[in-house]
Design a protein around this motif. Structure first.
Motif, PDB file in Angstrom:
ATOM      1  N   VAL A  13     -22.006  -5.924   4.351  1.00 56.60           N
ATOM      2  CA  VAL A  13     -23.445  -5.909   4.650  1.00 56.60           C
ATOM      3  C   VAL A  13     -23.958  -7.348   4.772  1.00 56.60           C
ATOM      4  O   VAL A  13     -24.692  -7.684   5.693  1.00 56.60           O
ATOM      5  CB  VAL A  13     -24.240  -5.149   3.563  1.00 56.60           C
ATOM      6  CG1 VAL A  13     -25.745  -5.249   3.809  1.00 56.60           C
ATOM      7  CG2 VAL A  13     -23.812  -3.688   3.518  1.00 56.60           C
ATOM      8  N   ARG A  14     -23.521  -8.200   3.846  1.00 58.68           N
ATOM      9  CA  ARG A  14     -23.935  -9.615   3.877  1.00 58.68           C
ATOM     10  C   ARG A  14     -23.532 -10.276   5.189  1.00 58.68           C
ATOM     11  O   ARG A  14     -24.299 -10.995   5.803  1.00 58.68           O
ATOM     12  CB  ARG A  14     -23.267 -10.388   2.741  1.00 58.68           C
ATOM     13  CG  ARG A  14     -23.922 -10.215   1.423  1.00 58.68           C
ATOM     14  CD  ARG A  14     -23.362 -11.253   0.443  1.00 58.68           C
ATOM     15  NE  ARG A  14     -23.919 -11.017  -0.862  1.00 58.68           N
ATOM     16  CZ  ARG A  14     -23.384 -10.182  -1.762  1.00 58.68           C
ATOM     17  NH1 ARG A  14     -22.269  -9.542  -1.505  1.00 58.68           N
ATOM     18  NH2 ARG A  14     -23.981  -9.989  -2.928  1.00 58.68           N
TER      19      ARG A  14
ATOM     20  N   VAL B 161     -30.607  -2.626   6.967  1.00 54.69           N
ATOM     21  CA  VAL B 161     -29.698  -3.175   5.958  1.00 54.69           C
ATOM     22  C   VAL B 161     -29.513  -2.190   4.807  1.00 54.69           C
ATOM     23  O   VAL B 161     -28.396  -1.988   4.309  1.00 54.69           O
ATOM     24  CB  VAL B 161     -30.218  -4.549   5.457  1.00 54.69           C
ATOM     25  CG1 VAL B 161     -29.387  -5.044   4.291  1.00 54.69           C
ATOM     26  CG2 VAL B 161     -30.200  -5.561   6.595  1.00 54.69           C
TER      27      VAL B 161
ATOM     28  N   CYS C 275     -25.711  -9.085   7.917  1.00 54.41           N
ATOM     29  CA  CYS C 275     -27.053  -9.675   7.754  1.00 54.41           C
ATOM     30  C   CYS C 275     -27.099 -11.077   8.341  1.00 54.41           C
ATOM     31  O   CYS C 275     -28.051 -11.430   9.033  1.00 54.41           O
ATOM     32  CB  CYS C 275     -27.421  -9.772   6.269  1.00 54.41           C
ATOM     33  SG  CYS C 275     -27.979  -8.219   5.594  1.00 54.41           S
TER      34      CYS C 275
END
Ligand code: ATP
Ligand code: MG
Ligand code: MG
Length: 398
Positions: free
Chosen positions: A128-129, A285, A132
């Motif tokens: 996810v990071r 997100v 992002c």
């Protein structure tokens, strides 16, 4: 769909732009277009070909998309800012009319498919990071350098960058482009002679081979079983679909964004800006991390989707400040003079961190860190939301 004014029915082997681009297989579609993997015979590489529906409004939208994507490409000559690169555009005449076509770099699966591959369980916080970072680089570029609001950020409109890049390495990716329409395939004519029969069998095999070697996370030629495993896949991604994007100084009033990713100021009919994209970003997100949409409003008894949506937001994020609640052209429809929803009276507050722990089994540490990143972006007051550049500096990403 496939009628006058609608989609163009392409087939593998069809040629476009005077023969330069050859359709390979359909990659996806939307309300406006079908998108095909195509082979560029001039530059010997794979590209994505977006074939717009032909009716006037769609053509108009395509021209608008071309205008914005041209600015995107011009400002990013090294193609490193996480927005899809426009390579060419032209018109194509077919039985359903004249279709504007956009040629862009070929990308991999959408984040929506990524979420589905993981059976809606979330893709893990380190991935996810990574995602992002890419999306924020893209948004920062659009917002700060170009003055563009995307207005339709959602998992479908963010595509992974293929790790095996067939345009650079067609041999390793094991994919041979189709250059002609397979003879006698399901669309073809009657088979008469023996040699034609052989041709038909070969063509069928060719078609089967293409459909087996699906374009997936790993790009063209990746094995089917690898589609489900995320190991070793670069999480670089790019923002696509500028059909609804606008220049911030020329925005059209009215409803923007796809329902679940729609910002509160849009629902109540107040002014919106870049920060509306940030809201959609936060919703997306959350979905990547949990596999569920953050807000999935429904029509309920005695209330409409908008009211349910506002109620869901307040249950997770607390009460909307009265000043904001009353600032839109629809405010009086939904809110009373105390800033409470008129028709949904009892809210069940369940704050974001608690949802992450209690519903999605996050550890307290993970939940706090993640909520710390998301909460400020989900501020009801648009001006309070951090910009993409500010989010990139957040501790959770670094
Ligand atoms: P919408 O209804 O969302 O406005 P649209 O008709 O404008 O859709 P896009 O969103 O641009 O079309 O593309 C539709 C789908 O095609 C995408 O969701 C994606 O799956 C696929 N696609 C688009 N561009 C590419 C690309 N460059 N590489 C690979 N696949 C792509
Ligand atoms: Mg789309
Ligand atoms: Mg679109």
């Amino acid at each position: 769909g496939y009628r006058k004014g609608g989609y163009h029915a392409a087939r593998p082997g069809d040629r476009f732009a005077g023969g330069r681009f050859v359709a390979q297989r359909k990659l996806g579609w939307g309300n406006f277009s079908t998108v095909w993997l195509a082979y560029d015979t001039l530059l010997k590489r794979f590209v994505a070909l977006k074939i717009q529906k032909s009716a006037r409004d769609y053509a108009h939208a395509a021209l608008h998309e071309i205008e914005l994507l041209s600015a995107v490409a011009k400002g990013d000559p090294t193609n490193s800012k996480c927005v899809v690169q426009l390579l060419d555009h032209f018109k194509h005449s077919g039985p359903n009319g004249q279709h504007i076509c956009l040629v862009t770099e070929f990308l991999g699966d959408s984040l929506l498919r990524l979420i589905r591959y993981n059976r809606n369980k979330g893709i893990g916080l380190s991935r996810v990071r990574e995602i992002c970072r890419s999306v924020l680089v893209g948004l920062d570029y659009l917002h700060r350098e170009l003055g563009i609001i995307h207005t339709d950020l959602k998992p479908e409109n963010v595509l992974l960058v293929s790790t095996i890049n067939p345009s650079k390495d067609p041999v390793r990716s094991g994919f041979t482009p189709i250059l002609e329409r397979p003879v006698g395939n399901q669309y073809g004519g009657k088979v008469t002679s023996f040699s034609e029969k052989m041709l038909k069998i070969r063509a069928r095999r060719a078609v089967a081979k293409i459909s087996l070697r699906r374009v997936s996370l790993g790009g063209v030629g990746a094995e089917v079983e690898k589609e489900r495993s995320l190991d070793g896949i670069s999480m670089k991604c790019k923002i696509v679909d500028f059909g609804n994007a606008c220049w911030a100084d020329q925005r059209l009033a009215g409803e923007i964004q796809t329902r679940e990713y729609r910002a509160p100021e849009v629902i109540i009919g107040s002014v919106y800006s870049y920060s509306a994209d940030m809201w959609s970003f936060a919703c997306m997100v959350f979905e990547l991390a949990t596999g569920d949409m953050l807000f999935a409003p429904k029509n309920c008894q005695g209330c409409n989707e908008d009211e349910d949506h506002l109620a869901l937001m307040m249950e997770t994020l607390g009460k909307m400040p009265k000043k904001i609640a009353s600032s839109g052209t629809h405010s009086k429809v939904y809110f009373d003079r105390h800033g409470d929803l008129k028709r949904i009276r009892r809210l069940k507050f369940w704050p974001l961190e608690r949802v992450l722990v209690e519903r999605y089994n996050f550890t307290e540490t993970d939940a706090n860190g993640f909520a710390d990143f998301l909460r400020p972006i989900l501020d009801f007051t648009p001006e309070n939301r951090p910009t993409a550049a500010e989010c990139l500096k957040h501790a959770w990403l670094n």
